[in-house]
Motif scaffolding. Sequence first.
Motif, PDB file in Angstrom:
ATOM      1  N   LEU A 210       6.480   0.492  -1.076  1.00  0.00           N
ATOM      2  CA  LEU A 210       5.172   1.141  -1.079  1.00  0.00           C
ATOM      3  C   LEU A 210       4.640   1.111   0.348  1.00  0.00           C
ATOM      4  N   LYS A 211       4.526   2.283   0.974  1.00  0.00           N
ATOM      5  CA  LYS A 211       4.093   2.374   2.365  1.00  0.00           C
ATOM      6  C   LYS A 211       2.607   2.736   2.429  1.00  0.00           C
ATOM      7  N   VAL A 212       2.046   2.651   3.635  1.00  0.00           N
ATOM      8  CA  VAL A 212       0.632   2.952   3.842  1.00  0.00           C
ATOM      9  C   VAL A 212       0.305   4.353   3.320  1.00  0.00           C
ATOM     10  N   ASN A 213      -0.794   4.423   2.561  1.00  0.00           N
ATOM     11  CA  ASN A 213      -1.321   5.652   1.956  1.00  0.00           C
ATOM     12  C   ASN A 213      -0.502   6.152   0.772  1.00  0.00           C
ATOM     13  N   LYS A 272       4.561  -8.608  -3.026  1.00  0.00           N
ATOM     14  CA  LYS A 272       5.431  -9.131  -1.970  1.00  0.00           C
ATOM     15  C   LYS A 272       5.720  -8.032  -0.954  1.00  0.00           C
ATOM     16  N   ASP A 273       5.506  -8.342   0.336  1.00  0.00           N
ATOM     17  CA  ASP A 273       5.788  -7.341   1.364  1.00  0.00           C
ATOM     18  C   ASP A 273       7.184  -7.560   1.955  1.00  0.00           C
ATOM     19  N   GLN A 274       7.534  -6.768   2.979  1.00  0.00           N
ATOM     20  CA  GLN A 274       8.891  -6.822   3.509  1.00  0.00           C
ATOM     21  C   GLN A 274       9.185  -8.090   4.307  1.00  0.00           C
ATOM     22  N   THR A 275       8.163  -8.860   4.643  1.00  0.00           N
ATOM     23  CA  THR A 275       8.397 -10.145   5.297  1.00  0.00           C
ATOM     24  C   THR A 275       8.690 -11.244   4.286  1.00  0.00           C
ATOM     25  N   GLY A 276       8.462 -10.963   2.993  1.00  0.00           N
ATOM     26  CA  GLY A 276       8.603 -11.973   1.953  1.00  0.00           C
ATOM     27  C   GLY A 276       7.310 -12.678   1.612  1.00  0.00           C
ATOM     28  N   ALA A 277       6.240 -12.366   2.342  1.00  0.00           N
ATOM     29  CA  ALA A 277       4.931 -12.961   2.044  1.00  0.00           C
ATOM     30  C   ALA A 277       4.394 -12.401   0.732  1.00  0.00           C
ATOM     31  N   VAL A 278       3.663 -13.251   0.010  1.00  0.00           N
ATOM     32  CA  VAL A 278       3.131 -12.869  -1.298  1.00  0.00           C
ATOM     33  C   VAL A 278       1.610 -12.939  -1.258  1.00  0.00           C
ATOM     34  N   TYR A 279       0.957 -11.924  -1.810  1.00  0.00           N
ATOM     35  CA  TYR A 279      -0.504 -11.829  -1.826  1.00  0.00           C
ATOM     36  C   TYR A 279      -0.968 -11.738  -3.281  1.00  0.00           C
ATOM     37  N   HIS A 280      -2.011 -12.513  -3.598  1.00  0.00           N
ATOM     38  CA  HIS A 280      -2.439 -12.668  -4.987  1.00  0.00           C
ATOM     39  C   HIS A 280      -3.791 -12.003  -5.237  1.00  0.00           C
ATOM     40  N   LEU A 281      -3.924 -11.435  -6.412  1.00  0.00           N
ATOM     41  CA  LEU A 281      -5.182 -10.827  -6.852  1.00  0.00           C
ATOM     42  C   LEU A 281      -5.471 -11.270  -8.276  1.00  0.00           C
ATOM     43  N   ARG A 282      -6.709 -11.673  -8.507  1.00  0.00           N
ATOM     44  CA  ARG A 282      -7.147 -12.072  -9.848  1.00  0.00           C
ATOM     45  C   ARG A 282      -8.238 -11.112 -10.306  1.00  0.00           C
ATOM     46  N   VAL A 283      -8.058 -10.479 -11.451  1.00  0.00           N
ATOM     47  CA  VAL A 283      -9.030  -9.530 -12.000  1.00  0.00           C
ATOM     48  C   VAL A 283      -9.685 -10.171 -13.214  1.00  0.00           C
ATOM     49  N   SER A 298       3.160  -8.349   9.521  1.00  0.00           N
ATOM     50  CA  SER A 298       3.938  -7.681  10.558  1.00  0.00           C
ATOM     51  C   SER A 298       4.840  -6.602   9.976  1.00  0.00           C
ATOM     52  N   ASN A 299       4.950  -6.567   8.642  1.00  0.00           N
ATOM     53  CA  ASN A 299       5.771  -5.562   7.968  1.00  0.00           C
ATOM     54  C   ASN A 299       5.200  -5.374   6.562  1.00  0.00           C
ATOM     55  N   ALA A 300       4.161  -4.556   6.465  1.00  0.00           N
ATOM     56  CA  ALA A 300       3.297  -4.528   5.285  1.00  0.00           C
ATOM     57  C   ALA A 300       3.833  -3.818   4.050  1.00  0.00           C
ATOM     58  N   PRO A 301       4.775  -2.871   4.129  1.00  0.00           N
ATOM     59  CA  PRO A 301       5.213  -2.185   2.905  1.00  0.00           C
ATOM     60  C   PRO A 301       5.595  -3.148   1.782  1.00  0.00           C
ATOM     61  N   TRP A 307       2.784  -8.892 -12.593  1.00  0.00           N
ATOM     62  CA  TRP A 307       1.505  -9.023 -13.290  1.00  0.00           C
ATOM     63  C   TRP A 307       1.692 -10.001 -14.450  1.00  0.00           C
ATOM     64  N   ASN A 308       0.616 -10.777 -14.733  1.00  0.00           N
ATOM     65  CA  ASN A 308       0.759 -11.847 -15.712  1.00  0.00           C
ATOM     66  C   ASN A 308      -0.601 -12.235 -16.266  1.00  0.00           C
ATOM     67  N   ASN A 309      -0.586 -12.803 -17.464  1.00  0.00           N
ATOM     68  CA  ASN A 309      -1.821 -13.320 -18.063  1.00  0.00           C
ATOM     69  C   ASN A 309      -2.201 -14.689 -17.504  1.00  0.00           C
ATOM     70  N   LYS A 310      -1.275 -15.309 -16.766  1.00  0.00           N
ATOM     71  CA  LYS A 310      -1.535 -16.606 -16.130  1.00  0.00           C
ATOM     72  C   LYS A 310      -1.312 -16.493 -14.633  1.00  0.00           C
ATOM     73  N   ASP A 311      -1.853 -17.460 -13.900  1.00  0.00           N
ATOM     74  CA  ASP A 311      -1.711 -17.468 -12.450  1.00  0.00           C
ATOM     75  C   ASP A 311      -0.228 -17.437 -12.070  1.00  0.00           C
ATOM     76  N   ILE A 312       0.122 -16.567 -11.125  1.00  0.00           N
ATOM     77  CA  ILE A 312       1.510 -16.402 -10.693  1.00  0.00           C
ATOM     78  C   ILE A 312       1.784 -17.383  -9.564  1.00  0.00           C
ATOM     79  N   LYS A 313       2.599 -18.401  -9.825  1.00  0.00           N
ATOM     80  CA  LYS A 313       2.846 -19.468  -8.864  1.00  0.00           C
ATOM     81  C   LYS A 313       4.321 -19.512  -8.471  1.00  0.00           C
ATOM     82  N   ASN A 314       4.573 -20.110  -7.331  1.00  0.00           N
ATOM     83  CA  ASN A 314       5.930 -20.417  -6.885  1.00  0.00           C
ATOM     84  C   ASN A 314       6.830 -19.187  -6.878  1.00  0.00           C
ATOM     85  N   TRP A 315       6.308 -18.072  -6.326  1.00  0.00           N
ATOM     86  CA  TRP A 315       7.141 -16.867  -6.187  1.00  0.00           C
ATOM     87  C   TRP A 315       7.443 -16.652  -4.710  1.00  0.00           C
TER      88      TRP A 315
END
Length: 315
Positions: A210-213, A272-283, A298-301, A307-315
Amino acid sequence: MTLSHTAWEIPYSEWERLAELASVQERAQVTADHFRNAYLQAAEKPSDHPHRAMTVCAPSLQELPTGTFAGPIEVDVAGIAALVFEGTYHVGDNWYFDGEITLKVVGLAVWTATVHLSQDNPSLTFRAKAGVVEADITVSFVHSCLRASGSLRYWTFSGWKQANFDETLQCFGPQTVSAVQLGAGAEISDFADFTGKCGENQSATSATTLKVNQRVRISRQTDLSSCVVGNNEACVYGIQLTRIAHPIYSYSISVDAQGPRNAFGSFYLAFKDQTGAVYHLRVFDSRRNTHTLMFNSSNAPITEFKWNNKDIKNW
């Protein structure tokens, strides 16, 4: 900051008091046993960021006749406690911001304060106390941006922990990033194709990222609400990656979504982006809204999301 309890054992009367506070704030009956069990479960397995507060939910701005509405913006600590900010900014020479701060413990509101910021009074400090959680909060307006800083202390099985926070919650005026309209109607090239199994507690991946825009499409479906789903009617309608003009962050993932239709649940996503970093969102808001997850990379795509009903940990 001082706390009334230093031992691991919390008196049952403390849980009864917290349940009373939550019942008033949530306008629903909350029992001491429910509150205690939910807290102990969260304290036993805290999130991956136990000692740092972080913004996990920031819906895009809404332009209203009365001003620009921001929120609810959630700053989370370890999945145990959260501060939620919302309010309306009125632009002009005599600008002002009217809003509220809410302290939530395991998803339940236990304390609320009213905020009024202006040129004459651009900063306010609060202390919130709720038994197993205490917070010192400073909310301020700096260079057209709403900011929050302070510390939050919370009880765990290994003793009291403290998380500090210093967050730019939302910027108004020239730096404002408008809400992203998600859904059908865009050209095919505007979408990134993901593959995955639909339903609760699943994931999807993309070979092209998934790239910008670009917006997410699963099995050639642009409306994700029948695929990316959670309990009690929680779902995601659309996802888009955007580059933003923000004093701290460079990218945002805009998620058109609604949380579970009850007072206690949340819907969790991780990207998860192309660097392997993981970003979390709670709705947690059961109303459909655009939620914005801001980040630097540094590599955002985005290569994969869950998605889960519980907090996503250790990914």
